[in-house]
Design an enzyme around this catalytic site. Structure first.
Site, PDB file in Angstrom:
ATOM      1  N   ARG A 179       1.144  -1.442  -0.068  1.00 21.74           N
ATOM      2  CA  ARG A 179       0.286  -0.145  -0.023  1.00 21.74           C
ATOM      3  C   ARG A 179       0.819   1.989  -0.169  1.00 21.74           C
ATOM      4  O   ARG A 179       1.842   1.564   0.736  1.00 21.74           O
ATOM      5  CB  ARG A 179      -1.034   0.206   1.420  1.00 21.74           C
ATOM      6  N   VAL A 180       0.766   2.113  -0.844  1.00 19.40           N
ATOM      7  CA  VAL A 180       1.107   3.772  -0.632  1.00 19.40           C
ATOM      8  C   VAL A 180       0.443   4.676   0.025  1.00 19.40           C
ATOM      9  O   VAL A 180      -1.013   4.666  -0.249  1.00 19.40           O
ATOM     10  CB  VAL A 180       1.793   4.159  -1.859  1.00 19.40           C
ATOM     11  N   ASP A 193      -1.013   7.888   1.587  1.00 19.74           N
ATOM     12  CA  ASP A 193      -0.614   9.369   2.292  1.00 19.74           C
ATOM     13  C   ASP A 193      -1.137   9.899   3.222  1.00 19.74           C
ATOM     14  O   ASP A 193      -2.380   9.621   3.870  1.00 19.74           O
ATOM     15  CB  ASP A 193      -1.205  10.113   0.937  1.00 19.74           C
ATOM     16  N   ASP A 231      -6.436  18.488  -5.428  1.00 18.39           N
ATOM     17  CA  ASP A 231      -6.100  17.556  -4.904  1.00 18.39           C
ATOM     18  C   ASP A 231      -3.941  18.117  -5.067  1.00 18.39           C
ATOM     19  O   ASP A 231      -4.174  18.102  -6.095  1.00 18.39           O
ATOM     20  CB  ASP A 231      -5.942  16.080  -5.268  1.00 18.39           C
ATOM     21  N   ARG A 241      -1.328  16.661  -4.516  1.00 21.41           N
ATOM     22  CA  ARG A 241      -0.331  14.844  -4.088  1.00 21.41           C
ATOM     23  C   ARG A 241       0.259  14.961  -4.638  1.00 21.41           C
ATOM     24  O   ARG A 241       1.420  14.528  -4.760  1.00 21.41           O
ATOM     25  CB  ARG A 241      -1.389  13.712  -3.378  1.00 21.41           C
ATOM     26  N   LYS A 283      -2.938   7.119  -7.921  1.00 23.48           N
ATOM     27  CA  LYS A 283      -1.833   6.367  -7.504  1.00 23.48           C
ATOM     28  C   LYS A 283      -1.255   4.147  -8.288  1.00 23.48           C
ATOM     29  O   LYS A 283      -0.360   4.608  -8.952  1.00 23.48           O
ATOM     30  CB  LYS A 283      -1.692   5.358  -6.154  1.00 23.48           C
TER      31      LYS A 283
END
Ligand SMILES: [Zn+2]
Length: 418
Positions: A242-243, A245, A329, A331, A358
């Site tokens: 899992r990535v 944030d 967003d 990110r 992602k």
């Protein structure tokens, strides 16, 4: 002059125009540490500096406060005795590809080893990555054991319910030409905007085109690795990853307006189970609070969502963020896959994420993804239904039904006084 200010020299030590003749060359993406050269962001010997900015990300500002208050000598050099990584990572072929990794220093954990002669000769070369061991204990994992979903094996999961992990802290090290290429802008434009939008914090961004590497004052990443870290690079070993944030409100304090903590703990459970099956697990945690908008903006958005006419509905979820922040967003997952390439990853068998951004960033960087694992419905807090429905309608992965416009209007969260 007060006693406080007399501690620092009276002249300002500018870095913006002093090309250091003693600064070692830094050849980004060179195949060996010796050819690449060390990253030197010291504030001590200015002539050695070969980057813009300084070490420790956002904490460099606290370091300045420590010097200003007299608590820290600016001449202090880190004693790196016994600090070496508990597990050796790499080198991997990706380290020698200047385009594969542009936002961290792949040699950052190994500086005390690979640049030992330069350090012995007096260069202030600091690790930008540290690797250590830990036991992690979470109530959700204890519950998974109690319900029989996980079983302690004394190896991956101790009898006391602690997951045994290797963890790595990674500070950002940006190769400006590579970062510009990822964002599809010119390096000159990137440098100028970074300079102007930080209030002119780093003049070298615009005066020192010869310095291509920048240590930005932002948060880094923490990696939690389940099982053998070297197995991450073996595509035949099942990798659950899992990535994630950062979302402090949910991750740490259990705020129920989003799915962050339940998804994170579900990923940890999946990582433990996968490792017990003979695989390996990874949670990469990035300091990008509130979609990298920060908590002040995030809390303003919460109020705007819950006070709007008709209440907090999923159909207005992105609009409210955009009204306050100007974007949905910040990110920008473009840099996120770098850390996966640092670990030598070429295949993720089970990606515990529903984010299309992602997924696209990871697969676009050349890493294969097998299965995508969604958050189980029963783990979604009632008030977080607004967020997850809005995200699924916007393209997030779901094995189930994608909510339509009617459904989004009918997904309503709690009011502020509830
Ligand atoms: Zn959250």
């Amino acid at each position: 002059m007060s006693a406080q200010t007399s501690r620092v020299p009276s002249h300002i030590r500018l870095t913006s125009h002093s090309g250091g003749p003693d600064a070692p060359p830094l050849v980004w993406g060179a195949p060996t540490a010796a050819e690449r050269g060390p990253v030197i962001g010291t504030t001590g010997t200015r002539a050695h500096r070969n980057v813009i900015g300084t070490h420790s990300g956002s904490y460099s500002v606290y370091r300045a406060l420590a010097v200003a208050s007299g608590a820290l000598s600016r001449e202090h050099r880190a004693d790196l005795t016994n600090t070496s990584p508990t597990d050796v990572v790499g080198p991997y072929p990706q380290w020698g590809d200047p385009a594969a990794i542009v936002s961290l220093d792949p040699w950052g954990a190994a500086v005390a080893d690979v640049f030992a002669p330069q350090i012995a000769a007096g260069a202030d070369i600091r690790p930008t990555i540290a690797v250590t061991k830990a036991h992690v204990q979470l109530p959700e994992i204890a519950e998974a054991i109690a319900k029989g979903r996980l079983r302690p094996d004394g190896r991956v999961l101790t009898d006391g319910g602690a997951a045994v992990v290797t963890k790595a802290a990674v500070e950002p090290v940006w190769h400006l030409p590579g970062v510009a290429a990822r964002f599809g802008c010119s390096e000159a434009d990137l440098r100028r905007v970074l300079f102007e939008e930080t209030g002119g914090m780093y003049p070298e961004l615009v005066t020192r085109g010869d310095l291509e590497v920048f240590l930005p004052p932002i948060g880094g990443q923490t990696l939690y690795i389940f099982g053998d870290p070297r197995a991450l690079s073996d595509p035949s070993v099942e990798l659950t990853a899992r990535v994630h944030d950062e979302c402090n409100g949910s991750d740490v304090f259990g705020s129920d307006i989003c799915t962050c903590r339940p998804y994170l703990t579900h990923a940890i459970e999946e990582c433990i189970a996968g490792t017990q099956r003979g695989g390996v697990g990874l949670v990469a945690y990035s300091r990008k609070e509130g979609r990298a908008l920060g908590e002040v903006t995030k809390f303003l958005v919460y109020n705007a969502r819950k006070r709007q006419l008709g209440g907090d509905t999923a159909d207005q979820y992105f609009a409210r963020t955009e009204c306050v922040a100007g974007v949905q967003d910040m990110r920008f997952q473009e840099l996120m896959p770098d850390v996966l390439h640092w670990l030598g990853i070429t295949r993720i068998h089970r990606l515990v994420s529903m984010s299309n951004m992602k997924y696209d960033a990871i697969t676009g960087s050349g890493i294969e993804v097998g299965e995508r694992v969604n958050i189980p419905d029963e783990l979604i807090p009632a008030d977080a239904r607004v967020e997850i429905d809005a995200k699924m309608a916007a393209g997030y992965f779901t094995p189930g039904e994608v909510p339509d416009a009617d459904a989004l209007r009918n997904t309503v969260g709690r009011g502020l006084s509830g």
